[in-house]
Every structure is written in C-alpha cells, then in structure tokens.
Scaffold this motif. Structure first.
Motif, PDB file in Angstrom:
ATOM      1  N   VAL A 135       0.640  -1.015  -0.009  1.00  0.00           N
ATOM      2  CA  VAL A 135      -0.157  -0.002  -0.032  1.00  0.00           C
ATOM      3  C   VAL A 135       0.854   1.070   0.018  1.00  0.00           C
ATOM      4  N   HIS A 136       1.971   1.235   0.788  1.00  0.00           N
ATOM      5  CA  HIS A 136       2.879   2.587   0.796  1.00  0.00           C
ATOM      6  C   HIS A 136       3.549   2.666  -0.531  1.00  0.00           C
ATOM      7  N   SER A 137       3.966   1.661  -1.212  1.00  0.00           N
ATOM      8  CA  SER A 137       4.404   1.816  -2.576  1.00  0.00           C
ATOM      9  C   SER A 137       3.623   2.524  -3.577  1.00  0.00           C
ATOM     10  N   HIS A 138       2.257   2.006  -3.332  1.00  0.00           N
ATOM     11  CA  HIS A 138       1.188   2.303  -4.289  1.00  0.00           C
ATOM     12  C   HIS A 138       0.741   3.785  -3.990  1.00  0.00           C
ATOM     13  N   ALA A 139       0.854   4.353  -2.522  1.00  0.00           N
ATOM     14  CA  ALA A 139       0.481   5.678  -2.412  1.00  0.00           C
ATOM     15  C   ALA A 139       1.536   6.570  -2.853  1.00  0.00           C
ATOM     16  N   LEU A 140       2.772   6.125  -2.660  1.00  0.00           N
ATOM     17  CA  LEU A 140       3.943   7.136  -3.114  1.00  0.00           C
ATOM     18  C   LEU A 140       3.751   7.062  -4.546  1.00  0.00           C
ATOM     19  N   GLU A 141       3.512   6.238  -5.467  1.00  0.00           N
ATOM     20  CA  GLU A 141       3.352   6.305  -6.988  1.00  0.00           C
ATOM     21  C   GLU A 141       2.178   7.358  -7.212  1.00  0.00           C
ATOM     22  N   THR A 142       1.140   7.262  -6.308  1.00  0.00           N
ATOM     23  CA  THR A 142       0.012   7.956  -6.671  1.00  0.00           C
ATOM     24  C   THR A 142       0.271   9.625  -6.498  1.00  0.00           C
ATOM     25  N   VAL A 143       1.029   9.634  -5.388  1.00  0.00           N
ATOM     26  CA  VAL A 143       1.261  11.086  -4.733  1.00  0.00           C
ATOM     27  C   VAL A 143       2.246  11.549  -5.855  1.00  0.00           C
ATOM     28  N   ALA A 144       3.195  10.867  -6.354  1.00  0.00           N
ATOM     29  CA  ALA A 144       4.267  11.364  -7.383  1.00  0.00           C
ATOM     30  C   ALA A 144       3.604  11.783  -8.736  1.00  0.00           C
ATOM     31  N   GLY A 145       2.412  11.270  -8.864  1.00  0.00           N
ATOM     32  CA  GLY A 145       1.769  11.516  -9.996  1.00  0.00           C
ATOM     33  C   GLY A 145       0.748  12.861  -9.759  1.00  0.00           C
ATOM     34  N   MET A 146       0.683  13.448  -8.540  1.00  0.00           N
ATOM     35  CA  MET A 146      -0.218  14.730  -8.409  1.00  0.00           C
ATOM     36  C   MET A 146       0.345  16.049  -8.973  1.00  0.00           C
ATOM     37  N   GLY A 147       1.665  16.089  -9.328  1.00  0.00           N
ATOM     38  CA  GLY A 147       2.189  17.191  -9.992  1.00  0.00           C
ATOM     39  C   GLY A 147       3.158  17.985  -9.126  1.00  0.00           C
ATOM     40  N   PHE A 148       3.400  17.595  -7.831  1.00  0.00           N
ATOM     41  CA  PHE A 148       4.327  18.201  -7.012  1.00  0.00           C
ATOM     42  C   PHE A 148       5.880  18.146  -7.520  1.00  0.00           C
ATOM     43  N   ASP A 149       6.663  19.181  -7.096  1.00  0.00           N
ATOM     44  CA  ASP A 149       8.062  18.968  -7.399  1.00  0.00           C
ATOM     45  C   ASP A 149       8.951  17.898  -6.650  1.00  0.00           C
ATOM     46  N   ALA A 150       8.248  17.652  -5.519  1.00  0.00           N
ATOM     47  CA  ALA A 150       8.934  16.652  -4.434  1.00  0.00           C
ATOM     48  C   ALA A 150       7.803  15.816  -3.783  1.00  0.00           C
TER      49      ALA A 150
END
Length: 199
Positions: free
Chosen positions: A83-98
């Motif tokens: 779940v944590h890996s999936h959450a990181l992937e999802t947040v990484a796709g939200m347009g943040f710089d970091a």
C-alpha cells in the motif's frame, strides 16, 4: 517548490512536515481507499498545525491485494509495504516538485530502497525525500516531546488516518475480526493534536 508529504496525523509525518517547511511549500496528503472516514483526523491535525491538506483516492484493488496478503502471511508487513508503494506512486503523479514521507531510519515497514526511490524519481520527475531517514525513534521522540501535543496508546484505540485503519476494516469485513487480532500485533500509535503551548 511544492512538496506533497504522505500524511497520517501521527508524530513522524508531522515532524517530517516541520523539518521540510523551511524549504518547501508543504501539502499534507492523506491517501485513502474510501473505506472509513479516518482521513478526517489527518485533516484536523493539518488545520491545527497550519499546513495545507489534501486527500487522494487510492486504487481499491491495492487494498484488496494487501488484505489478502496479510491474511495469507498472518502479519501486516508485506501488505502495508504494498500500500505504501502504491501511495507514493499516486502522490508522485499529483504534480508536486517533490514528495516525502515520515519513515524513520529504524522503521521495519514501510521502507523504500535506493533503487525504488531512484525509479520513482526518474519515472515521475520528482524528488523523493525522507527527512527522518537519519533519525532513530529516540531522537524523533525527543523532538516531538519538545514541540508537539501528542496522544499515544494502543493502535486500536488512538485516532489515526494511516493505511492501517482502513486495512483493518477491510480485513475484518473479508476475514472476520479475529483475523485482525491475529494479523496486527499490539503496538503504540500516535496522533498529533497541535503544538505544545509555551507558558
């Protein structure tokens, strides 16, 4: 620079936000599956600490896979890691710089390897930051005790907005409450209610 921090409302992710706030515009992001309303606890802590807050909906299949893995394994580690890996992937796709999370040096789960971190950065064009990676539990506890007002106690009694609450609910629904007790060991949870007031 805009940074999305995976956020549970607990002491580790709150301390991570404070450490990053001098360098980034931090948005606390609580990932959820829509199983419970526990995400509201994280929103309340974000308001109390003055950070921007968002939720992001995760793929329900990731929760189903995690729960089945936990039931099969008899412990939560691999399911929570999924779940944590999936959450990181999802947040990484939200347009943040970091993006960031509140994992510490001595956490056993979740963890992100150097290769996984590099892959995440390369594929999404983000920086992945782990501000507590050099901090052990003792150091975190001392910094938190000097800064934050925290409730702590058994995991099944403390308010929280991490993956565990929703995974427990799904596990109970699919496999019964006794399976939840078998899979999740007793452990302490924390919930930040705000900053300590100085007298």
């Amino acid at each position: 620079m805009e940074l999305g921090l995976l956020y549970s409302g607990g002491k580790d992710s709150t301390l991570a936000a404070l450490l990053l706030a001098d360098f980034y515009d931090v948005t606390l992001v609580t990932a959820r599956f829509g199983v419970t309303d526990d995400w509201k606890y994280a929103r309340d802590t974000a308001e109390a600490t003055g950070f921007d807050f968002e939720t992001v909906e995760l793929d329900r299949d990731a929760a189903t896979e995690a729960v089945e893995r936990m039931a099969e394994d008899g412990y939560p580690r691999n399911g929570i890691q999924r779940v944590h890996s999936h959450a990181l992937e999802t947040v990484a796709g939200m347009g943040f710089d970091a993006i960031a999370d509140g994992t510490r040096r001595d956490d056993r789960v979740p963890t992100v390897s150097r290769a996984q971190a590099q892959s995440l950065e390369d594929r999404h064009g983000v920086d992945y930051i782990v501000p507590l990676s050099g901090f052990g539990r003792g150091a975190v506890d001392r910094l938190v005790a000097a800064t934050l007002d925290v409730e702590s106690g058994p995991s099944d009694e403390i308010r929280k907005a991490d993956y565990e609450a929703e995974l427990r609910a799904l596990l109970a629904r699919e496999h019964g409450e006794e399976t939840v007790d078998e899979v999740f060991p007793d452990h302490e949870q924390t919930y930040v209610t705000g900053f300590l007031t100085r007298g």
